[in-house]
Every structure is written in structure tokens, then in C-alpha cells.
Scaffold this active site. Sequence first.
Site, mmCIF file in Angstrom:
data_model
loop_
_atom_site.group_PDB
_atom_site.id
_atom_site.type_symbol
_atom_site.label_atom_id
_atom_site.label_comp_id
_atom_site.label_asym_id
_atom_site.label_seq_id
_atom_site.Cartn_x
_atom_site.Cartn_y
_atom_site.Cartn_z
ATOM 1 N N TYR B 106 0.863 -1.122 -0.057
ATOM 2 C CA TYR B 106 0.068 -0.143 0.012
ATOM 3 C C TYR B 106 0.919 1.196 -0.082
ATOM 4 O O TYR B 106 1.904 1.011 0.650
ATOM 5 C CB TYR B 106 -0.969 -0.204 1.138
ATOM 6 C CG TYR B 106 -2.096 -0.928 1.317
ATOM 7 C CD1 TYR B 106 -3.290 -0.486 0.798
ATOM 8 C CD2 TYR B 106 -1.972 -2.333 1.573
ATOM 9 C CE1 TYR B 106 -4.388 -1.235 0.854
ATOM 10 C CE2 TYR B 106 -3.009 -3.055 1.718
ATOM 11 C CZ TYR B 106 -4.191 -2.597 1.201
ATOM 12 O OH TYR B 106 -5.294 -3.464 1.146
ATOM 13 N N TYR B 145 -0.559 -9.716 0.867
ATOM 14 C CA TYR B 145 0.325 -9.214 1.623
ATOM 15 C C TYR B 145 0.368 -9.831 3.044
ATOM 16 O O TYR B 145 -0.655 -10.194 3.512
ATOM 17 C CB TYR B 145 0.208 -7.426 1.658
ATOM 18 C CG TYR B 145 -1.012 -7.158 2.203
ATOM 19 C CD1 TYR B 145 -1.174 -6.795 3.632
ATOM 20 C CD2 TYR B 145 -2.097 -6.541 1.292
ATOM 21 C CE1 TYR B 145 -2.499 -6.359 4.111
ATOM 22 C CE2 TYR B 145 -3.327 -6.254 1.834
ATOM 23 C CZ TYR B 145 -3.417 -6.096 2.971
ATOM 24 O OH TYR B 145 -4.558 -5.568 3.662
ATOM 25 N N ARG B 155 -3.066 -11.533 3.937
ATOM 26 C CA ARG B 155 -4.257 -11.331 3.443
ATOM 27 C C ARG B 155 -4.422 -12.002 1.905
ATOM 28 O O ARG B 155 -3.523 -11.617 1.170
ATOM 29 C CB ARG B 155 -4.307 -10.000 3.363
ATOM 30 C CG ARG B 155 -4.498 -9.116 4.700
ATOM 31 C CD ARG B 155 -5.667 -9.619 5.691
ATOM 32 N NE ARG B 155 -7.039 -9.929 5.168
ATOM 33 C CZ ARG B 155 -7.947 -9.049 4.808
ATOM 34 N NH1 ARG B 155 -7.908 -7.904 4.533
ATOM 35 N NH2 ARG B 155 -9.114 -9.430 4.246
ATOM 36 N N HIS B 158 -7.166 -8.544 -2.271
ATOM 37 C CA HIS B 158 -8.555 -7.866 -2.095
ATOM 38 C C HIS B 158 -8.523 -6.320 -2.455
ATOM 39 O O HIS B 158 -7.437 -5.817 -2.469
ATOM 40 C CB HIS B 158 -9.023 -7.805 -0.704
ATOM 41 C CG HIS B 158 -8.098 -7.242 0.251
ATOM 42 N ND1 HIS B 158 -6.924 -8.003 0.617
ATOM 43 C CD2 HIS B 158 -8.157 -6.171 0.697
ATOM 44 C CE1 HIS B 158 -6.288 -7.173 1.431
ATOM 45 N NE2 HIS B 158 -6.933 -6.004 1.534
ATOM 46 N N HIS B 160 -10.536 -3.161 -1.508
ATOM 47 C CA HIS B 160 -11.363 -2.174 -0.336
ATOM 48 C C HIS B 160 -12.462 -1.336 -1.216
ATOM 49 O O HIS B 160 -12.193 -0.811 -1.946
ATOM 50 C CB HIS B 160 -10.680 -1.479 0.509
ATOM 51 C CG HIS B 160 -9.836 -2.215 1.472
ATOM 52 N ND1 HIS B 160 -10.002 -2.532 2.700
ATOM 53 C CD2 HIS B 160 -8.398 -2.536 1.263
ATOM 54 C CE1 HIS B 160 -8.918 -3.123 3.146
ATOM 55 N NE2 HIS B 160 -8.083 -3.316 2.391
HETATM 56 FE FE LIG Z 1 -6.204 -4.459 2.755
#
Ligand SMILES: [Fe+2]
Lengths: 187, 233
Positions: B106, B145, B155, B158, B160
Site C-alpha cells: 500500500y 500481503y 491477506r 482484495h 477495499h
Molecule cells: Fe487491505
Amino acid sequence: MENSTAPTAATPRIGGLQTPSQTVGPYFAYGLAPEQYHYNFRSLTNNELVDPLQTVEAITIVGKVFDGQGNVIPDAMVELWDANNQLFGRFGTGTDVEKRFIFKALKPVSVNGDAPYLSLILFMRGQLIHSYTRIYFSDETALNANDEVLLAVPAERRHTLIAQKTGNYYTFNINMQGDNETVFFEI
Amino acid sequence: MSNIIYNNFDMEVQPPRLAPDYTSTILRAPTKPLVLLKQSLSERTGPVFGDFNLGEFDHDLTKNARVNGEPLGERIVVHGKVTNENGQPIPNTLIELWQANSCGRYVHKVDQHDAPLDPNFLGTGRCMTDSEGYYKFYTIKPGAYPWGNHFNAWRPNHIHFSLFGANITNRLVTQMYFPGDPLLQYDPIFLAVPPKGRDLLISSFDLSITEPDFALGYRFDFVLRGHHATPFE
Ligand SMILES: [Fe+2]
């Protein structure tokens, strides 16, 4: 195999069961509050429901969000909705040095004799569904005492919904757990 | 005569507030019962974002943060419809999304995962649904990640999403997953959703929206809380 020229479309899901909620996670800031967190993307909204320079009667609402051990939560996202004035704002708790949320808003007025309030929606890592509460105001003693919603809340918990006026600002702290756990509503 | 009542969260498909396998919920989930609120103006209304001028590439994450070239990774098209439980389309409503880049990193400053940032990818965008409730984004397939929930926790891929819908009861923040992801069976955030609701979070591969020589298509429909009628008392 038949020769399909029109590719098969995925089956749409129209109506039916609700899409489940998932946590906002820790990394919402550059998407949902980019300017507040100094990312290079334009914010659609911020913590000023009204411009305090243009609106002399603007009030300030400040608060912190605490977890079950009394630690300040530095990665919550708070949204305020003023239904009567159709005003909306959003602020993350990650940028203020004390990890507060801070809003400029209009003091709402009483509608149909109800105590004035603002709606607050809270999102954070560790919440699979957002929480909904209301901010009432400590200088509305008479209206608060007769308000249908406040009266539906156990008396010993009502104080968690009332922002305390100090000078020209209101303090509204949110406790996720503990003796002073904030009242959250099912709406 | 009847009264429109907005439905509550359907706990047969919604995750519980406390899900101890997702350890952050332990100190952050409310513990006391929620107080049922009689719906008033606040719950029958919500913010309208129709007046905002969205940027030309706000819906195209492959273009909205380019500095010196194209973002790296697999281009995808994500499209679908927003309706409520009653099947009514939700037109002109804001959808915001944010995600990791193709390496699972991110842009957010708190993300310390040792995977490269992409100078041409910010990983956030937004659009309004059209008059039929339809939306479409272009982006890059996000990478998996690691996170600190438990040993070797990862995770699943995905995206969000945040939606407003027609009023405050419609507010939804969720995550869209990809079909066949082997990490789903180990992810406590996904698994917090009761089995009946899990499929609703997994997008479908969609060859009909796949763009030849350009991007793979996925369909993901959102169903927001609906309403029912009760007789006036
Ligand atoms: Fe996330």
C-alpha cells in the site's frame, strides 16, 4: 464445443442477501481522506461541515476514540452526518498530535421537540462492521431530559452520548469498551 | 397505510462484531448490546455527492497516478451493479475504492511491508453509479500481503470498497476478493463472515467484460440493506 461468439457473462447478483461488511483496515487514509493525510489525491470531503471562516456560529467538536485498554486509537475514521442541514464530514484520527478527531459543524436544532444531535459513524481496523452513535449536547439539558431516544438508553449510560461544552467547543470521547462504553445504536 | 422501515444488518450473512481469530476485534468491538433506534430523518437520508466533480481518471487506477509510465501488474476491469435487498438499483451513488499494488504494497505510510512501491500507481479511485446502478473501474490486480495477526498471516488479494447508497442505513465498507484464492481459507477477516455470506464477497471472472489484448474482467455486485413495510399503528 459450440462456437460461442458472445462470451459468457458472469451471473449478476441483483437484490437478495446483503453484501457482508468487512473492516476498513489500517490503510484507508490515502483513499478516503487523502488531503488530510497529505497524499496526492483530491478529497471529496473533510472535517469542515461548514467553513468556520464563513460561519460565525460554527461549533468545534473534538474527541478521542479509546480501545478496551484505554489506549487512544490512532487509525479510526469518523464520519458525521447532519441530517437537517444535509451536511457531511469525515476525519481520520491519525494526523492530530493527540490523535483526536476534530470537526467544524453547525449546532443542530431541535426538530419536533427532540433533543438536537448529529449522527456519527465510526470505522477502524478491528471493526468488521462500522459502529453508529449520536452526539447530543450538554447545553440542551431540558430537551435531553425528555428525548425519546435518550430515554430509551439505560440512565447510567446516557452520559456517553452527550458532548460536554467547554468554552466554544464540545468534547465527545468514544469508548469502545469498559465501564463507560459508548452507546452504539442498531439502525 | 404502511410505513417504510429500513432493514437492519442481516446477521446471517454479516460478520459478528467480536471475532477473536481477528485479534484486533478483541479490544475494539463494542461489548454491550446495541440500542435499537427508531428510525428518524437521520436514517432516512444520507450525503449526496452528485455535485462533486470527479477527476477524469478517478475511475481508472491504471491512469490516475501515472508519473513516467504504466503501473506494473495485471490490468483488470471490475464492474457490477449496486442494488438493495429489494432488487432496486441504487443510481448516482458514490463508490470509493483503495487497494495494494500488484506487489501487495500500500502507498499508506504505515505500511512497512518490504515489497516495492510502484511510482505510477496510487491505488485509489472512485466513481458514481449510473442511472441503473452500474459502475466500472479499471485497476491493477492487487497482490497478497503479510500482516501481523498470527504467524505467517497473509491477506488474500482484495480491493477495499466504500459505498453510501440511498441513506445512512445503506452505508457499507467491504472488501472484494478473487475467485479461487487459496488464502481465503486462512483469512480470519473473510472467515468472520458466516458461511452463508462468504460467496457474496468473491467476485466472478467475467469474460464478457474482459477487453481483448488489454485487461481481464471481474464482476462484483453490491447489495445494500433494503426495506420493508409495516402497517401504521
Ligand atoms: Fe487491505
